[in-house]
Structure formats: C-alpha cells, structure tokens
Write a protein that holds these residues in place. Sequence first.
Motif, PDB file in Angstrom:
ATOM      1  N   CYS A  86       2.325  20.742  -7.507  1.00 34.09           N
ATOM      2  CA  CYS A  86       1.035  20.448  -6.884  1.00 34.09           C
ATOM      3  C   CYS A  86       0.978  20.976  -5.454  1.00 34.09           C
ATOM      4  O   CYS A  86       0.018  21.653  -5.059  1.00 34.09           O
ATOM      5  N   VAL A  87       2.006  20.686  -4.659  1.00 31.80           N
ATOM      6  CA  VAL A  87       2.022  21.101  -3.260  1.00 31.80           C
ATOM      7  C   VAL A  87       2.275  22.609  -3.149  1.00 31.80           C
ATOM      8  O   VAL A  87       1.713  23.277  -2.278  1.00 31.80           O
ATOM      9  N   ALA A  99      -0.964  22.532   3.180  1.00 26.01           N
ATOM     10  CA  ALA A  99      -0.501  21.798   2.000  1.00 26.01           C
ATOM     11  C   ALA A  99       0.401  20.644   2.414  1.00 26.01           C
ATOM     12  O   ALA A  99       0.338  19.545   1.841  1.00 26.01           O
ATOM     13  N   TRP A 102      -1.722  17.748   3.640  1.00 30.69           N
ATOM     14  CA  TRP A 102      -2.317  17.001   2.537  1.00 30.69           C
ATOM     15  C   TRP A 102      -1.294  16.049   1.933  1.00 30.69           C
ATOM     16  O   TRP A 102      -1.597  14.898   1.635  1.00 30.69           O
ATOM     17  N   LEU A 103      -0.067  16.547   1.736  1.00 33.64           N
ATOM     18  CA  LEU A 103       0.996  15.711   1.188  1.00 33.64           C
ATOM     19  C   LEU A 103       1.309  14.550   2.129  1.00 33.64           C
ATOM     20  O   LEU A 103       1.435  13.391   1.688  1.00 33.64           O
ATOM     21  N   ALA A 106      -1.268  11.931   2.099  1.00 42.03           N
ATOM     22  CA  ALA A 106      -1.280  11.237   0.808  1.00 42.03           C
ATOM     23  C   ALA A 106      -0.252  10.116   0.762  1.00 42.03           C
ATOM     24  O   ALA A 106      -0.461   9.102   0.087  1.00 42.03           O
ATOM     25  N   THR A 131       0.365  10.397  -5.857  1.00 46.86           N
ATOM     26  CA  THR A 131       0.507  11.426  -4.822  1.00 46.86           C
ATOM     27  C   THR A 131      -0.182  12.702  -5.243  1.00 46.86           C
ATOM     28  O   THR A 131      -0.898  13.338  -4.454  1.00 46.86           O
ATOM     29  N   VAL A 135      -3.309  14.384  -3.168  1.00 43.98           N
ATOM     30  CA  VAL A 135      -3.232  15.751  -2.635  1.00 43.98           C
ATOM     31  C   VAL A 135      -4.381  16.600  -3.191  1.00 43.98           C
ATOM     32  O   VAL A 135      -5.064  17.323  -2.446  1.00 43.98           O
ATOM     33  N   ARG A 138      -7.797  15.669  -1.596  1.00 46.91           N
ATOM     34  CA  ARG A 138      -7.948  16.199  -0.240  1.00 46.91           C
ATOM     35  C   ARG A 138      -8.162  17.706  -0.275  1.00 46.91           C
ATOM     36  O   ARG A 138      -8.977  18.253   0.474  1.00 46.91           O
ATOM     37  N   ARG A 139      -7.416  18.355  -1.115  1.00 48.56           N
ATOM     38  CA  ARG A 139      -7.530  19.819  -1.224  1.00 48.56           C
ATOM     39  C   ARG A 139      -8.936  20.231  -1.649  1.00 48.56           C
ATOM     40  O   ARG A 139      -9.559  21.095  -1.022  1.00 48.56           O
TER      41      ARG A 139
END
Length: 268
Positions: A86-87, A99, A102-103, A106, A131, A135, A138-139
């Motif tokens: 994901c990240v 990124a 965002w993490l 989260a 999580t 993420v 937010r992305r």
Amino acid sequence: MTASSFDEALKRVLVHEGGYADLPADPGGATMKGITQRVYDGWRRRRGLAARSVRRIGEDEVTSIYRAQYWDAIRGDDLPAGVDYCVFDAAVNSGPAQAAKWLQRAVGAAADGIVGEATLSAVRAAEPVETVDAVCDRRLAMLRGLKTFRTFGAGWTRRVAEVRETAAGMARGSAGRLQPPAVVSDPSTAPKARPSDLRLGRTREGAGGLIAGTGGLAAIVAEQADRLAPLAGFAEPLKWTFAALMLAGVALTLHAAMARIRAGESLA
C-alpha cells in the motif's frame, strides 16, 4: 517482510505504470514503466554511464531504481504485509515523503516524511487493514484536490481501489486467493489506454511533484490539502468549524510563503 514482498509489489505497480508515455498533461515528461527520463538520467550519471532514452531502460535498472528510490525509502522490508504494498504504490505515484506522511498520520506518528523506528513501532501496534484503509483514504482525498484530477482521476481512483483491496487481502493473509495482476503476452492485442487511466508522472520526490510547477510552494499546498483530508469523517457542524479554522491556517501559511518568495528566499 522479505524480498518476495518487493517482487510481488513491483509486479503490481508495473501493471499500473504501463509502458512508454510522454503526454503534455503529465508534468513528469517522458516516462517508461513509471520511471521518468530525469530519474533515469540521474541514475546512469551516478554510475558513470552515458545518458540514453528511458525507452531503452533495462529490466535490472527498473528493479534497482524502484527498490532504492521507493521501496527502501519507505522501509518496505520492515512494514507488515499489505501495508508494505500500500505505502510502496503510494510512494511510486506521489513520492516517498508524501507516502510516509500518509502512513504516519494513519498510525498517529509524527508526520515528518521519514519512516524511522518510531513510525515502525506505531505501525506494528496498529491494525494492518485499518492502516491500509487510512492510507488509501488520505491518498485519494489529496488526489481529488489536484487540478489534474479531471484528466487522471478515473485512473487514479481505480488504482487506489485495487491497491486497497489487494493490500487488505495481503494483510488478512489471503493474498494467495487474489487474482494476479493482468499480464498481456501480446501488446498488440491490449486495449488502448484512455487518458483518464494514465498515471501522474513524478518529477521530484514528495508532494511537490504532484502539482504543475513543482517546488516548495506546491509542496506546502499539497501538505495542507492532506491535513484537511481527515475532516471528511466529522459530523457536519464540527466539520465546517474545523475546516474554517484550518483554511485560515492554510491562508496564513501561503501568505508567509509568498512573502518569502517575493523577498528572494528559498522555501526548501
């Protein structure tokens, strides 16, 4: 995690990134398999190699660049299954620093854009599927605020949805039951991509590369947009109260930034 996590994540990222593209609407310019000409030039220059078209990039170079500039930058081998992919995908599309923020937001860690031990500790204490969802939320919220969303938004939305589903499956331990990324054995039979399906090319690492006219001011705008994203979950009266306060803060930040630009100062 292990090296196999990177291999699987890279396969999926490359499906989204596609082949060669050089579109006027893409601020990243000429790009092959998601790697811009600028990044490729820098990669070869640091190794004493002659510059050449990114169209001729080798598979070993693609793998090395993605690992060094994105996977290692977000500490992919140290993240839980699913969260790593994901990240990683977010880092490829929007830059490792963005990124990472965002993490960090989260999981309630300090959002400095650098995945260190404090961030990793917070990630390990959090529920992986939650999580992943945080993420991705937010992305997507920040992408929707970009002026290029009208052109690339449909593709971005599908990409984030696929990443969310796949990463959540990995986090639950069910990745083996998911369909593998599509592979086209004969490129001539592949359907032509629509403009809305094309990814946003990266220029600089971080949020600034997401907005035409990259640089410090663009990074500030992207950062403030990301801060507003969590308000989507608030009750209506509170949401607009907090939004008004935060927008006032954004205005003051931008005013100060413009003053520094007029004075000839750097925003870096």
